[in-house]
Motif scaffolding. Structure first.
Motif, PDB file in Angstrom:
ATOM      1  N   TYR A   1       0.845  -1.197   0.000  1.00  0.00           N
ATOM      2  CA  TYR A   1       0.000   0.000   0.000  1.00  0.00           C
ATOM      3  C   TYR A   1       0.880   1.247   0.000  1.00  0.00           C
ATOM      4  N   PRO A   2       0.364   2.376  -0.503  1.00  0.00           N
ATOM      5  CA  PRO A   2       1.163   3.599  -0.569  1.00  0.00           C
ATOM      6  C   PRO A   2       1.275   4.279   0.793  1.00  0.00           C
ATOM      7  N   HIS A   3       2.108   5.287   0.855  1.00  0.00           N
ATOM      8  CA  HIS A   3       2.238   6.095   2.064  1.00  0.00           C
ATOM      9  C   HIS A   3       0.872   6.716   2.381  1.00  0.00           C
ATOM     10  N   PRO A   4       0.362   6.548   3.604  1.00  0.00           N
ATOM     11  CA  PRO A   4      -1.004   7.011   3.893  1.00  0.00           C
ATOM     12  C   PRO A   4      -1.179   8.526   3.885  1.00  0.00           C
ATOM     13  N   VAL A   5      -0.105   9.292   3.974  1.00  0.00           N
ATOM     14  CA  VAL A   5      -0.203  10.758   3.974  1.00  0.00           C
ATOM     15  C   VAL A   5       0.113  11.335   2.600  1.00  0.00           C
ATOM     16  N   THR A   6       1.236  10.915   2.012  1.00  0.00           N
ATOM     17  CA  THR A   6       1.640  11.473   0.721  1.00  0.00           C
ATOM     18  C   THR A   6       0.945  10.805  -0.458  1.00  0.00           C
ATOM     19  N   GLY A   7       0.494   9.550  -0.254  1.00  0.00           N
ATOM     20  CA  GLY A   7      -0.112   8.810  -1.344  1.00  0.00           C
ATOM     21  C   GLY A   7       0.893   8.226  -2.315  1.00  0.00           C
ATOM     22  N   GLU A   8       2.174   8.410  -2.050  1.00  0.00           N
ATOM     23  CA  GLU A   8       3.228   7.921  -2.930  1.00  0.00           C
ATOM     24  C   GLU A   8       3.603   6.476  -2.576  1.00  0.00           C
ATOM     25  N   PRO A   9       4.044   5.693  -3.571  1.00  0.00           N
ATOM     26  CA  PRO A   9       4.547   4.349  -3.270  1.00  0.00           C
ATOM     27  C   PRO A   9       5.713   4.414  -2.290  1.00  0.00           C
ATOM     28  N   ILE A  10       5.822   3.420  -1.445  1.00  0.00           N
ATOM     29  CA  ILE A  10       6.881   3.388  -0.442  1.00  0.00           C
ATOM     30  C   ILE A  10       8.111   2.708  -1.048  1.00  0.00           C
ATOM     31  N   ASP A  11       9.176   3.471  -1.186  1.00  0.00           N
ATOM     32  CA  ASP A  11      10.412   2.973  -1.792  1.00  0.00           C
ATOM     33  C   ASP A  11      11.248   2.284  -0.716  1.00  0.00           C
ATOM     34  N   VAL A  12      11.330   0.971  -0.777  1.00  0.00           N
ATOM     35  CA  VAL A  12      12.082   0.201   0.210  1.00  0.00           C
ATOM     36  C   VAL A  12      13.502  -0.014  -0.298  1.00  0.00           C
ATOM     37  N   VAL A  13      14.472   0.421   0.469  1.00  0.00           N
ATOM     38  CA  VAL A  13      15.881   0.209   0.140  1.00  0.00           C
ATOM     39  C   VAL A  13      16.388  -0.929   1.010  1.00  0.00           C
ATOM     40  N   GLN A  14      16.707  -2.042   0.372  1.00  0.00           N
ATOM     41  CA  GLN A  14      17.133  -3.221   1.115  1.00  0.00           C
ATOM     42  C   GLN A  14      18.605  -3.123   1.515  1.00  0.00           C
ATOM     43  N   PRO A  15      18.950  -3.676   2.668  1.00  0.00           N
ATOM     44  CA  PRO A  15      20.362  -3.666   3.081  1.00  0.00           C
ATOM     45  C   PRO A  15      21.207  -4.544   2.177  1.00  0.00           C
ATOM     46  N   ARG A  16      22.460  -4.213   2.054  1.00  0.00           N
ATOM     47  CA  ARG A  16      23.405  -5.013   1.259  1.00  0.00           C
ATOM     48  C   ARG A  16      23.506  -6.414   1.813  1.00  0.00           C
ATOM     49  N   ASP A  17      23.479  -7.418   0.946  1.00  0.00           N
ATOM     50  CA  ASP A  17      23.603  -8.809   1.378  1.00  0.00           C
ATOM     51  C   ASP A  17      24.116  -9.620   0.194  1.00  0.00           C
ATOM     52  N   ASP A  18      25.434  -9.867   0.170  1.00  0.00           N
ATOM     53  CA  ASP A  18      26.047 -10.551  -0.968  1.00  0.00           C
ATOM     54  C   ASP A  18      25.490 -11.956  -1.177  1.00  0.00           C
ATOM     55  N   ILE A  19      25.213 -12.667  -0.079  1.00  0.00           N
ATOM     56  CA  ILE A  19      24.776 -14.055  -0.195  1.00  0.00           C
ATOM     57  C   ILE A  19      23.402 -14.142  -0.848  1.00  0.00           C
ATOM     58  N   SER A  20      22.496 -13.248  -0.500  1.00  0.00           N
ATOM     59  CA  SER A  20      21.148 -13.302  -1.078  1.00  0.00           C
ATOM     60  C   SER A  20      21.075 -12.585  -2.416  1.00  0.00           C
ATOM     61  N   GLY A  21      22.168 -12.022  -2.900  1.00  0.00           N
ATOM     62  CA  GLY A  21      22.193 -11.421  -4.215  1.00  0.00           C
ATOM     63  C   GLY A  21      22.046  -9.917  -4.236  1.00  0.00           C
ATOM     64  N   ARG A  22      21.924  -9.289  -3.086  1.00  0.00           N
ATOM     65  CA  ARG A  22      21.795  -7.825  -3.043  1.00  0.00           C
ATOM     66  C   ARG A  22      23.164  -7.222  -2.770  1.00  0.00           C
ATOM     67  N   ASP A  23      24.012  -7.220  -3.809  1.00  0.00           N
ATOM     68  CA  ASP A  23      25.372  -6.712  -3.651  1.00  0.00           C
ATOM     69  C   ASP A  23      25.592  -5.470  -4.504  1.00  0.00           C
TER      70      ASP A  23
END
Length: 235
Positions: free
Chosen positions: A213-235
Motif C-alpha cells: 500500500y502507498p504512504h497514507p499521507v503522501t499517497g506515494e509508493p513506499i520505496d524500500v531500500v534493502q540492506p546489502r547482502d552478498d549471499i542473497s544477491g543484493r550486492d
C-alpha cells in the motif's frame, strides 16, 4: 458502529436541499463506504482466525480459510499452491492439533488492510509475533511480516495468498544479540510446488518486505531500500 454510520449518511443525504439524483449519489457513496468497512472488518476477523487456528495446529480449519487456488509461503520453505496442498504442507509444522507440552503462538498485529474499490479483492500487511516451545527443548522467539492477498468468493472472504516473511528467530534464553536461528528451507519430505519467491536472510540481516500500500499521507509508493547482502544477491 457501521449501521450508525449508514444511518447518519442516509439522514445527511436526505436533509441536504439538493436534486433527487444528488441525494441518491450521496446515499450510494455512503453505502459503498460502509460496505468497504464491512469488508475490512471481515478480513481482519479472517486473519485473526487464521492465527487462532494455526496456534493450536487446527490444520484442516486453517486450510478451509484459503481460496481453492490459493498460495501459501512461509519463510524460505517455498510456495504451496491449492487448498489441498496447503492442507498437507501444514503438517510440516507438526501433527494435527497441538500436542501436550508444545507452544505454537502466531499473533497477528498491526493490521493494514486495503480493499479494492469493487470490494472483490484486498491486500493486508500484518506484524507477526511468534512464541514456540517443546517439552525438553528451549523456547524460541520469532518475528515476521505478513503480506497477504484476499479474495471474495460468493460473498465470503478467503485468503488468496499468504506470504509470511520470517525476519528473525532467536533462542528464548540467549536472546537476539547472542542467538540468530536461520530459517528452515524447503522440505525433502513434502517439497513445495515452487521455490521461494524471494531470496533473503532473516536477522541479523534486516530485510524489509515490500509494502502493498502507498504512504497514507503522501499517497506515494513506499520505496524500500534493502540492506546489502552478498549471499542473497543484493550486492
Amino acid at each position: 458502529m457501521i449501521r450508525l454510520l449508514l444511518a447518519s449518511g442516509l439522514a445527511l443525504a436526505l436533509s441536504v436541499p439538493a436534486a433527487a439524483q444528488s441525494a441518491e449519489e450521496r446515499l450510494a457513496d455512503y453505502r459503498q463506504r460502509v460496505e468497504r468497512l464491512e469488508d475490512q472488518n471481515a478480513i481482519e476477523v479472517l486473519q485473526a482466525t487464521y492465527g487462532y487456528y494455526f496456534d493450536k495446529g487446527m490444520w484442516s480449519e486453517v486450510a478451509d480459510l484459503f481460496a481453492p487456488d490459493a498460495r501459501f509461503e512461509y519463510g524460505a520453505r517455498g510456495v504451496y499452491v491449492g487448498r489441498d496442498r496447503i492442507r498437507h504442507s501444514l503438517l510440516l509444522f507438526g501433527p494435527e492439533r497441538l500436542a501436550p507440552g508444545h507452544l505454537n503462538n502466531h499473533m497477528q498485529l498491526q493490521a493494514v488492510v486495503q480493499v479494492a474499490d469493487d470490494g472483490m479483492t484486498a491486500t493486508g500487511r500484518w506484524q507477526g509475533m511468534i512464541m514456540l516451545s517443546e517439552r525438553g527443548a528451549n523456547a524460541i522467539w520469532g518475528v515476521g511480516i505478513y503480506e497477504n492477498d484476499y479474495v471474495k468468493i460468493n460473498g465470503t472472504w478467503h485468503i488468496a495468498e499468504l506470504h509470511f516473511y520470517v525476519t528473525g528467530m532467536t533462542d528464548y534464553d540467549a536472546g537476539w544479540m547472542r542467538s540468530a536461528i536461520p530459517m528452515e528451507g524447503q522440505s525433502a519430505l513434502f517439497p513445495p510446488d515452487e521455490p521461494p519467491s524471494e531470496r533473503y536472510r532473516s536477522f541479523p540481516q534486516n530485510y524489509i518486505p515490500e509494502f502493498s500500500y502507498p504512504h497514507p499521507v503522501t499517497g506515494e509508493p513506499i520505496d524500500v531500500v534493502q540492506p546489502r547482502d552478498d549471499i542473497s544477491g543484493r550486492d
